[in-house]
Design an enzyme around this catalytic site. Structure first.
Site, PDB file in Angstrom:
ATOM      1  N   CYS A  96       0.785  -1.311  -0.070  1.00 40.77           N
ATOM      2  CA  CYS A  96       0.018  -0.068  -0.161  1.00 40.77           C
ATOM      3  C   CYS A  96       0.986   1.353   0.057  1.00 40.77           C
ATOM      4  O   CYS A  96       1.609   1.765   1.093  1.00 40.77           O
ATOM      5  CB  CYS A  96      -0.951  -0.221   1.324  1.00 40.77           C
ATOM      6  SG  CYS A  96      -1.686   1.296   1.321  1.00 40.77           S
ATOM      7  N   CYS A 254      -5.204   6.566  -4.522  1.00 41.19           N
ATOM      8  CA  CYS A 254      -4.475   5.071  -4.252  1.00 41.19           C
ATOM      9  C   CYS A 254      -3.005   5.259  -4.913  1.00 41.19           C
ATOM     10  O   CYS A 254      -2.798   5.652  -6.154  1.00 41.19           O
ATOM     11  CB  CYS A 254      -5.390   4.388  -5.098  1.00 41.19           C
ATOM     12  SG  CYS A 254      -4.440   2.362  -5.207  1.00 41.19           S
TER      13      CYS A 254
HETATM   14  N1  LIG Z   1      -6.570  -2.152  -2.027  1.00 42.41           N
HETATM   15  C1  LIG Z   1      -5.191  -2.594  -2.208  1.00 42.41           C
HETATM   16  C2  LIG Z   1      -4.365  -2.360  -1.342  1.00 42.41           C
HETATM   17  C3  LIG Z   1      -4.105  -0.837  -0.894  1.00 42.41           C
HETATM   18  C4  LIG Z   1      -3.587   0.235  -1.881  1.00 42.41           C
HETATM   19  C5  LIG Z   1      -3.364   1.526  -1.605  1.00 42.41           C
HETATM   20  N2  LIG Z   1      -4.489   2.357  -0.815  1.00 42.41           N
HETATM   21  C6  LIG Z   1      -2.153   2.352  -2.268  1.00 42.41           C
HETATM   22  O1  LIG Z   1      -1.850   3.452  -1.646  1.00 42.41           O
HETATM   23  O2  LIG Z   1      -1.460   1.728  -2.640  1.00 42.41           O
HETATM   24  C7  LIG Z   1      -5.068  -4.045  -2.776  1.00 42.41           C
HETATM   25  O3  LIG Z   1      -6.002  -4.859  -2.200  1.00 42.41           O
HETATM   26  O4  LIG Z   1      -4.341  -4.158  -3.519  1.00 42.41           O
END
Ligand SMILES: N[C@@H](CCC[C@H](N)C(=O)O)C(=O)O
Length: 310
Positions: A96, A254
Site C-alpha cells: 500500500c 491510491c
Molecule cells: N486495495 C489494495 C491495497 C491498498 C492500496 C493503496 N491504497 C495504495 O495507496 O497503494 C489491494 O488490495 O491491492
C-alpha cells in the site's frame, strides 16, 4: 466515499497494553495504523477473522467515516520497520503506497527530524523512503514501491478469459472493458498488487466509478480481484484519476494505482519515461516517477490525524 465494512479484520493477540493506534492519511487515503514494534504480538489469523474491537474503532464517529485499511508496524531485523496491510473487507493488500508514506512520516516524527531516510519491508520487498517537512510544517513523504510486472501468473490474470485481448509487446495486458454503451481497453499489470488501468478521453468524474469499478474488480479474468483506475491524460506529465480499490471501494487516492497508471501510459508512449508525473486524485496530488532503471517512486502529502503522543 470511504468504505467502512470493517467486519473482517485480522485477529491480533497483543500481550502488552497501551499499543499506539492512530489514524493517518496519505492524500485522503485513510488508515488505522497500529504500532506493534518492540511488543509481544502475533497475528492469529492472516486474513479472515473477526476483530470487533478494531472494527469498532475504525468506524467510530469521532474518527470520521471509517478507514480504507488497517496497517501494522512490526519489527524487522535489518530494516526500520515491517508493514502488513488489510483492506476493509478483511483481504490482504500486499503493498500500500500511501500507507508506506504515512509510516515514513510517523518515523520522522518519532525521530523529531525535519528530514528522514529509512527502509521498510512489505509483503513484496524492501522500500527505501524519505520524508521532509516544508516551510508551512506540512509533510511530504516519498517511497520506492518497486518494479512493475506484466507476468500474467503473478498478477494473476486468466489469459483465457474472453475479455483478455492480448499482451502489448513486453508490457501490460489489454483487457476489454464495457462502460455501458462504450467499449474501451484497459491495461492490466502488477506493481506488487494487481491493477487494471482504464484510459479515458474525458474526465473520470463522467464515469460511474463505483458501479463499473465494483463489477471490474470481480471480473473472472482476475482470480484475486483487481484494483481499478479510470484515468484521463491531461498532459505528458499530468493525469487525472479515480480508483476503485480492491476490498475497499472508491478511495480518495491510491498510491499503487497512481504508479500503475504511469507505467501503463508510459508503455503506450503517452507519458515520457523518467519524468515526474503528477496524478490528480480527489484527495490531492501524488507524484510518480518510473525511472529508466525500472524503479517506481511515489510521493505526496501525508497527515497524522491522531494528535502525536506528548
Ligand atoms: N486495495 C489494495 C491495497 C491498498 C492500496 C493503496 N491504497 C495504495 O495507496 O497503494 C489491494 O488490495 O491491492
Amino acid at each position: 466515499m470511504r468504505a467502512i465494512g470493517a467486519s473482517l479484520w485480522p485477529v491480533i493477540e497483543i500481550e502488552s497494553t497501551g499499543v499506539p493506534i492512530e489514524r493517518w492519511n496519505g492524500c485522503g487515503n485513510a488508515f488505522q495504523i497500529l504500532d506493534l514494534r518492540g511488543r509481544s504480538a502475533k497475528i492469529v489469523s492472516g486474513t479472515i477473522a473477526r476483530a470487533p474491537d478494531l472494527a469498532r474503532r475504525a468506524a467510530a464517529p469521532e474518527r470520521g467515516a471509517g478507514v480504507d485499511g488497517l496497517v501494522l508496524m512490526l519489527d524487522e531485523p535489518g530494516a526500520d520497520v515491517r508493514t502488513a496491510m488489510w483492506n476493509p473487507d478483511g483481504s490482504r493488500g500486499a503493498i500500500c503506497g500511501n500507507a508506506l508514506r504515512c509510516i515514513t512520516h510517523w518515523i520522522a516524527d518519532e525521530r523529531a527530524a525535519a528530514t528522514v531516510a529509512l527502509e521498510m519491508v512489505s509483503d513484496v520487498g524492501r522500500h527505501p523512503a524519505r520524508a521532509r517537512r516544508d516551510g508551512q510544517g506540512h509533510w511530504h513523504a516519498e517511497v520506492r514501491l518497486g518494479r512493475a510486472s506484466f507476468d500474467a501468473e503473478s498478477l494473476p490474470l486468466d489469459t483465457g478469459h474472453g475479455s483478455v485481448v492480448a499482451q502489448s509487446a513486453g508490457g501490460p495486458w489489454r483487457v476489454a472493458v464495457d462502460l455501458d454503451s462504450e467499449r474501451r481497453e484497459g491495461l492490466a499489470l502488477s506493481v506488487g498488487n494487481p491493477h487494471l488501468i482504464v484510459p479515458l478521453e474525458g474526465p473520470p468524474t463522467d464515469v460511474d466509478v463505483v458501479r463499473h469499478g465494483a463489477s471490474l474488480e470481480r471480473s473472472a479474468a482476475f482470480p484475486d480481484r483487481v484494483n481499478v483506475s479510470f484515468v484521463q491524460v491531461v498532459s505528458p506529465t499530468e493525469l487525472r484519476q479515480r480508483t476503485f480499490e480492491r476490498g475497499a471501494g472508491e478511495t480518495l487516492a491510491c498510491g499503487s494505482g497512481a504508479c500503475a497508471s504511469v507505467v501503463a501510459l508510459t508503455t503506450t508512449g503517452t507519458l515520457e519515461r523518467g519524468a515526474q508525473v503528477t496524478v490528480h486524485m480527489a484527495g490531492g496530488d501524488l507524484g510518480v516517477t518510473w525511472t529508466r532503471d525500472g524503479e517506481l517512486w511515489l510521493s505526496g502529502a501525508t497527515e497524522r490525524e491522531t494528535p502525536p503522543p506528548q
